[in-house]
Motif scaffolding. Structure first.
Motif, short mmCIF file in Angstrom:
data_model
loop_
_atom_site.label_atom_id
_atom_site.label_comp_id
_atom_site.label_asym_id
_atom_site.label_seq_id
_atom_site.Cartn_x
_atom_site.Cartn_y
_atom_site.Cartn_z
N TYR A 53 -13.93 6.02 18.30
CA TYR A 53 -13.83 6.34 16.87
C TYR A 53 -12.47 6.94 16.56
CZ TYR A 53 -15.16 8.27 12.30
OH TYR A 53 -15.22 8.58 10.96
N ASN A 54 -12.06 7.92 17.37
CA ASN A 54 -10.77 8.57 17.16
C ASN A 54 -9.62 7.57 17.27
OD1 ASN A 54 -11.70 11.17 16.68
ND2 ASN A 54 -11.67 11.71 18.85
N LYS A 55 -9.73 6.68 18.24
CA LYS A 55 -8.67 5.69 18.44
C LYS A 55 -8.54 4.78 17.23
CE LYS A 55 -7.46 1.81 21.47
NZ LYS A 55 -7.82 1.08 22.71
N ILE A 56 -9.67 4.27 16.74
CA ILE A 56 -9.63 3.35 15.59
C ILE A 56 -9.15 4.07 14.34
CG2 ILE A 56 -11.05 1.92 14.07
CD1 ILE A 56 -12.74 1.23 16.54
N LEU A 57 -9.64 5.28 14.12
CA LEU A 57 -9.20 6.05 12.96
C LEU A 57 -7.70 6.30 13.01
CD1 LEU A 57 -9.71 7.71 10.41
CD2 LEU A 57 -10.37 9.63 11.87
N SER A 58 -7.20 6.62 14.19
CA SER A 58 -5.76 6.84 14.36
C SER A 58 -4.96 5.58 14.04
CB SER A 58 -5.47 7.31 15.79
OG SER A 58 -4.09 7.40 16.02
N GLN A 59 -5.46 4.44 14.48
CA GLN A 59 -4.76 3.17 14.22
C GLN A 59 -4.77 2.81 12.74
OE1 GLN A 59 -7.02 0.76 16.94
NE2 GLN A 59 -5.48 0.91 18.54
N LEU A 60 -5.93 2.96 12.10
CA LEU A 60 -6.01 2.67 10.67
C LEU A 60 -5.11 3.61 9.88
CD1 LEU A 60 -9.84 2.03 10.12
CD2 LEU A 60 -8.04 0.42 10.74
N ASN A 61 -5.09 4.86 10.27
CA ASN A 61 -4.28 5.84 9.56
C ASN A 61 -2.79 5.50 9.67
OD1 ASN A 61 -4.29 8.37 8.00
ND2 ASN A 61 -3.16 9.18 9.75
N ARG A 62 -2.36 5.09 10.85
CA ARG A 62 -0.94 4.74 11.02
C ARG A 62 -0.59 3.51 10.19
NH1 ARG A 62 2.19 4.26 16.79
NH2 ARG A 62 2.15 6.53 16.59
N TYR A 63 -1.49 2.55 10.15
CA TYR A 63 -1.25 1.34 9.36
C TYR A 63 -1.10 1.66 7.88
CZ TYR A 63 -2.46 -3.08 6.99
OH TYR A 63 -2.48 -4.18 6.15
N PHE A 64 -2.04 2.42 7.32
CA PHE A 64 -1.98 2.72 5.90
C PHE A 64 -0.85 3.69 5.57
CE2 PHE A 64 -6.48 1.27 6.11
CZ PHE A 64 -6.35 0.21 5.23
N ARG A 65 -0.52 4.57 6.52
CA ARG A 65 0.63 5.45 6.31
C ARG A 65 1.92 4.62 6.25
NH1 ARG A 65 -0.39 9.05 10.02
NH2 ARG A 65 0.85 8.09 11.67
N TYR A 66 2.00 3.61 7.11
CA TYR A 66 3.17 2.71 7.09
C TYR A 66 3.26 2.01 5.74
CZ TYR A 66 5.79 -1.60 7.78
OH TYR A 66 6.67 -2.64 7.62
N LEU A 67 2.16 1.45 5.26
CA LEU A 67 2.17 0.75 3.98
C LEU A 67 2.55 1.68 2.84
CD1 LEU A 67 -1.07 -1.45 4.28
CD2 LEU A 67 1.30 -2.12 4.75
N PHE A 68 2.01 2.88 2.88
CA PHE A 68 2.25 3.83 1.79
C PHE A 68 3.71 4.29 1.78
CE2 PHE A 68 2.14 8.12 -0.08
CZ PHE A 68 1.53 7.84 -1.29
N THR A 69 4.23 4.63 2.94
CA THR A 69 5.62 5.13 3.00
C THR A 69 6.64 4.03 2.70
OG1 THR A 69 5.67 4.79 5.40
CG2 THR A 69 5.05 6.99 4.59
N HIS A 70 6.24 2.77 2.88
CA HIS A 70 7.13 1.65 2.56
C HIS A 70 6.82 1.07 1.17
CE1 HIS A 70 7.91 1.94 6.87
NE2 HIS A 70 8.98 1.19 6.68
N GLN A 71 6.03 1.82 0.40
CA GLN A 71 5.73 1.49 -1.00
C GLN A 71 5.08 0.11 -1.13
OE1 GLN A 71 9.51 2.11 -2.99
NE2 GLN A 71 9.13 4.30 -3.17
N LEU A 72 4.27 -0.24 -0.14
CA LEU A 72 3.53 -1.50 -0.20
C LEU A 72 2.14 -1.30 -0.79
CD1 LEU A 72 4.62 -2.87 3.29
CD2 LEU A 72 5.48 -3.55 1.04
N ILE A 73 1.68 -0.05 -0.85
CA ILE A 73 0.44 0.31 -1.53
C ILE A 73 0.70 1.59 -2.32
CG2 ILE A 73 -1.15 -0.78 0.11
CD1 ILE A 73 -1.53 1.93 1.44
N SER A 74 -0.08 1.79 -3.36
CA SER A 74 0.09 2.99 -4.18
C SER A 74 -0.92 4.07 -3.84
CB SER A 74 -0.02 2.63 -5.67
OG SER A 74 -1.26 1.99 -5.93
#
Length: 275
Positions: free
Chosen positions: A76-97
């Motif tokens: 669970y921790n591993k998957i949550l960490s991976q999802l969080n990194r993915y969405f953090r990447y999208l957010f910081t690169h202004q690909l999602i609001s």
């Protein structure tokens, strides 16, 4: 393409020096997420774009993994960490609001857990876990042998490490893998030290303590306990005390380089520790 911006995200992970095997696990986790959403979340399925993905959708997926798939807390921790990194990447690169995992960050982690000792018994498995950065695994290994962050970030510590008698084949294998990983970075920095910066820095090639903490912090969510070196060192002290209960106070003070007041503090802490 199995999930949005897959090619760009994979390139980002490669720049973070993650192994191909680890990047593949990201692909699997994210592909599984979007497959689940398309099959089980009608609003998202009607228009499967990132703009229609919500925190509730991600939470539903994680609940599904936990309740229906009966995944372990580590997974669970591993998957949550991976999802969080993915969405953090999208957010910081202004690909999602919106940042759909923002409030899910650390949900599966005991936030007040500081001194944890059970990792010491699982060190062989942790050293083989490619999801963890090499610097994280090296910090864990050195902490097991009682070194403090002030010691192993010093120039020339590589000589100590090279002569360190490691206890298990897994530790010895990790040291060989680590040295292979470090070789191009050492050539780049013209330095034989262990903790080196990624970019060429001829005047100061070694990582600082704060810079090391950035690497460690990235893996804390996955592991579920604090990776701050001071807490890892405390884990080592507590385990040593637990295994040397018949030693005199003077023997313990000499072995652990503690003054009497510090030894008493840890002895009292040991009474309440789960070792």
């Amino acid at each position: 393409m199995d999930y949005p911006y897959q090619q760009y995200f994979r390139r980002f992970l490669d720049q973070q020096e993650l192994s191909p095997l680890t990047i593949k696990t990201y692909d699997t986790s994210l592909t599984n997420l979007f497959n689940y959403l398309r099959a089980n979340r009608p609003l998202f399925a009607q228009q499967p774009t990132l703009n229609n993905l919500t925190e509730t959708d991600v939470r539903a997926y994680l609940n599904y993994l936990r309740d229906d798939k009966q995944i372990t807390m580590t997974t669970y921790n591993k998957i949550l960490s991976q999802l969080n990194r993915y969405f953090r990447y999208l957010f910081t690169h202004q690909l999602i609001s919106d940042y759909p995992t923002l409030t899910l960050h650390g949900q599966a982690v005991a936030p007040n857990q500081r001194v944890a000792s059970k990792w010491l018994a699982k060190l062989d498995q942790l050293l083989a876990d490619e999801h963890l950065h090499y610097y994280t695994r090296l910090t864990l290994l050195l902490s097991k042998y009682g070194f403090t962050v002030g010691e192993f970030l010093q120039p020339g510590f590589y000589q100590v490490f090279g002569q360190l008698p490691l206890a298990t084949p897994a530790e010895q294998r990790f040291r060989r893998q680590l040295l292979d990983y470090l070789a191009p970075r050492q050539r780049l920095q013209h330095s034989p030290d262990l903790f080196l910066k990624q970019r060429f820095n001829p005047t100061n090639p070694r990582l600082s303590n704060p810079a090391l903490h950035k690497f460690l912090h990235q893996d804390e969510e996955y592991l579920g306990f604090s990776l701050a070196p001071k807490y890892l060192h405390q884990s080592y002290i507590l385990l040593y005390l637990a295994e040397h209960r018949r030693d005199s106070d003077q023997q313990l003070e000499d072995a652990l380089h503690l003054d009497p007041a510090s030894l008493l503090y840890y002895q009292r802490l040991l009474i309440n520790a789960d070792l």
